[in-house]
Design an enzyme around this catalytic site. Structure first.
Site, PDB file in Angstrom:
ATOM      1  N   ASP A  16       0.857  -1.178   0.000  1.00 18.15           N
ATOM      2  CA  ASP A  16       0.000   0.000   0.000  1.00 18.15           C
ATOM      3  C   ASP A  16       0.900   1.236   0.000  1.00 18.15           C
ATOM      4  O   ASP A  16       2.100   1.160   0.313  1.00 18.15           O
ATOM      5  CB  ASP A  16      -0.875  -0.057   1.261  1.00 18.15           C
ATOM      6  CG  ASP A  16      -1.690   1.199   1.484  1.00 18.15           C
ATOM      7  OD1 ASP A  16      -2.366   1.638   0.537  1.00 18.15           O
ATOM      8  OD2 ASP A  16      -1.633   1.753   2.601  1.00 18.15           O
ATOM      9  N   MET A  17       0.322   2.390  -0.309  1.00 17.65           N
ATOM     10  CA  MET A  17       1.114   3.618  -0.332  1.00 17.65           C
ATOM     11  C   MET A  17       0.843   4.497   0.883  1.00 17.65           C
ATOM     12  O   MET A  17       1.669   4.589   1.787  1.00 17.65           O
ATOM     13  CB  MET A  17       0.853   4.383  -1.631  1.00 17.65           C
ATOM     14  CG  MET A  17       1.359   3.646  -2.873  1.00 17.65           C
ATOM     15  SD  MET A  17       1.127   4.553  -4.421  1.00 17.65           S
ATOM     16  CE  MET A  17       2.261   5.932  -4.207  1.00 17.65           C
ATOM     17  N   ASP A  18      -0.312   5.146   0.947  1.00 16.56           N
ATOM     18  CA  ASP A  18      -0.595   6.086   2.037  1.00 16.56           C
ATOM     19  C   ASP A  18      -0.703   5.344   3.372  1.00 16.56           C
ATOM     20  O   ASP A  18      -1.436   4.365   3.503  1.00 16.56           O
ATOM     21  CB  ASP A  18      -1.899   6.833   1.749  1.00 16.56           C
ATOM     22  CG  ASP A  18      -1.775   7.698   0.511  1.00 16.56           C
ATOM     23  OD1 ASP A  18      -1.189   8.786   0.604  1.00 16.56           O
ATOM     24  OD2 ASP A  18      -2.250   7.265  -0.561  1.00 16.56           O
ATOM     25  N   ASN A  63      -9.110  -1.224   3.667  1.00 13.84           N
ATOM     26  CA  ASN A  63      -9.081  -1.559   2.245  1.00 13.84           C
ATOM     27  C   ASN A  63      -7.919  -2.485   1.883  1.00 13.84           C
ATOM     28  O   ASN A  63      -7.855  -2.984   0.750  1.00 13.84           O
ATOM     29  CB  ASN A  63      -9.025  -0.293   1.379  1.00 13.84           C
ATOM     30  CG  ASN A  63      -7.796   0.560   1.632  1.00 13.84           C
ATOM     31  OD1 ASN A  63      -7.349   0.698   2.767  1.00 13.84           O
ATOM     32  ND2 ASN A  63      -7.255   1.154   0.586  1.00 13.84           N
ATOM     33  N   LYS A  81      -8.314  -5.008  -3.779  1.00 16.21           N
ATOM     34  CA  LYS A  81      -6.864  -5.180  -3.837  1.00 16.21           C
ATOM     35  C   LYS A  81      -6.497  -6.661  -3.887  1.00 16.21           C
ATOM     36  O   LYS A  81      -5.594  -7.059  -4.621  1.00 16.21           O
ATOM     37  CB  LYS A  81      -6.210  -4.510  -2.630  1.00 16.21           C
ATOM     38  CG  LYS A  81      -6.177  -2.999  -2.678  1.00 16.21           C
ATOM     39  CD  LYS A  81      -5.342  -2.439  -1.527  1.00 16.21           C
ATOM     40  CE  LYS A  81      -5.197  -0.930  -1.609  1.00 16.21           C
ATOM     41  NZ  LYS A  81      -4.277  -0.400  -0.582  1.00 16.21           N
ATOM     42  N   THR A 113      -2.674   0.328  -4.361  1.00 15.89           N
ATOM     43  CA  THR A 113      -3.144   1.524  -3.687  1.00 15.89           C
ATOM     44  C   THR A 113      -4.559   1.910  -4.102  1.00 15.89           C
ATOM     45  O   THR A 113      -5.036   1.506  -5.169  1.00 15.89           O
ATOM     46  CB  THR A 113      -2.178   2.696  -4.007  1.00 15.89           C
ATOM     47  OG1 THR A 113      -2.646   3.900  -3.412  1.00 15.89           O
ATOM     48  CG2 THR A 113      -2.050   2.908  -5.515  1.00 15.89           C
ATOM     49  N   GLY A 114      -5.197   2.708  -3.275  1.00 16.05           N
ATOM     50  CA  GLY A 114      -6.464   3.309  -3.641  1.00 16.05           C
ATOM     51  C   GLY A 114      -6.292   4.532  -4.509  1.00 16.05           C
ATOM     52  O   GLY A 114      -7.269   5.065  -5.044  1.00 16.05           O
ATOM     53  N   ASP A 163      -2.175  -0.912   6.054  1.00 20.17           N
ATOM     54  CA  ASP A 163      -2.525  -0.301   7.336  1.00 20.17           C
ATOM     55  C   ASP A 163      -4.014  -0.071   7.548  1.00 20.17           C
ATOM     56  O   ASP A 163      -4.441   0.180   8.672  1.00 20.17           O
ATOM     57  CB  ASP A 163      -1.808   1.048   7.494  1.00 20.17           C
ATOM     58  CG  ASP A 163      -2.363   2.115   6.548  1.00 20.17           C
ATOM     59  OD1 ASP A 163      -2.722   3.202   7.033  1.00 20.17           O
ATOM     60  OD2 ASP A 163      -2.440   1.866   5.327  1.00 20.17           O
TER      61      ASP A 163
END
Length: 270
Positions: free
Chosen positions: A9-11, A223, A197, A43-44, A220
């Site tokens: 994931d990114m954020d 999602n 995802k 990522t979203g 984290d």
């Protein structure tokens, strides 16, 4: 099993609170790639919110892949060849736009190029989302589009108490028709029923002939849970919500403590 694919994931995971990839995380990703491990951003974020990070991470070829919009799109990084795509129709945006008006919750829809806010003036959260993900912002209601318009996702964005009210309002009938995930306390995202995802990661891994127990994921938020359900190794960030930590194989450092690098070094490069 040997780890052959890492999906991060990114954020809140790869990116620090400054919205950047740290030197330590970047070097760990480059070491994993040098070891022959596929590293995929999952990522979203919309496509423009991914593109600026690809070159610094060395993800610039068609053997590099990105998963965007919470799994609604999987594509190669160099040419943008689409491997998997699950979109929403204009009627879907109209349905959730009507709910937003009824409950007075801000909503927007996204395609590959634009974030379309459903209300004016746009909220500070909406403007911040557009700025952080490098996507253009316009105000458009469903009536402003051609009937064949398609979207990557619809997203409610508002104060956490309003998102909680919205969650309580959405019944099982609606939930059965879509993938609905909460990616932050102030985000609730609506996707095509086939998009998640986890599903996107499973499809990519199958294309690469990689088994679930050869996949490591890092995340984290809620999602990210579908990734944890799929992968053999699931690493929760130190700042992850309790549900993610409960589902994880292990917990690493926070996104401001180079937790991604810690996990790569411990579980993938051992």
């Amino acid at each position: 099993m040997t780890i052959k694919l890492i999906a991060t994931d990114m954020d809140g995971t790869l990116l620090g609170t400054d919205n950047n990839v740290s030197r330590v995380n970047r070097e760990a990703i480059m070491a994993a790639k040098a070891a022959g491990i596929h590293v995929v951003l999952c990522t979203g974020r919309p496509l423009p919110g991914i593109a600026t990070y690809l070159n610094p991470l060395g993800m610039t070829t068609d053997t590099d892949y990105a998963i965007a919009y919470n799994g609604a799109l999987v594509q190669t990084c160099a040419s943008g060849t689409v491997l998997l795509q699950h979109e929403l129709a204009l009627s879907d945006y109209a349905r959730f736009y009507d709910i937003s008006q009824r409950l007075r919750v801000d909503v927007h829809a996204e395609d590959d190029d634009m974030l379309y806010a459903g209300q004016s003036p746009t909220s500070e959260r909406t403007r911040t989302e557009a700025r952080l993900t490098f996507i253009k912002l316009a105000v458009r209601t469903p009536d402003d589009f051609a009937r064949d318009k398609r979207f990557a996702k619809v997203m409610f964005i508002d104060a956490p108490n309003k998102i909680d009210q919205l969650q309580a309002y959405l019944g099982e009938a609606i939930r059965s028709e879509y993938t609905i995930v909460q990616s932050e306390p102030y985000f609730l995202e609506i996707l095509n029923q086939k998009a998640s995802k986890g599903n996107a990661l499973a499809g990519l891994a199958a294309t690469l002939h990689i088994q679930p127990d050869e996949v490591m994921v890092l995340g984290d938020q809620a999602n990210d849970l579908s990734m944890f359900d799929y992968a053999g190794t699931g690493i929760a960030m130190g700042n992850a919500i309790p549900t993610v930590k409960a589902r994880a194989t292990a917990v690493t450092g926070t996104n401001d403590e180079d937790g991604v690098a810690q996990a790569i070094e411990r579980y993938a490069l051992r």
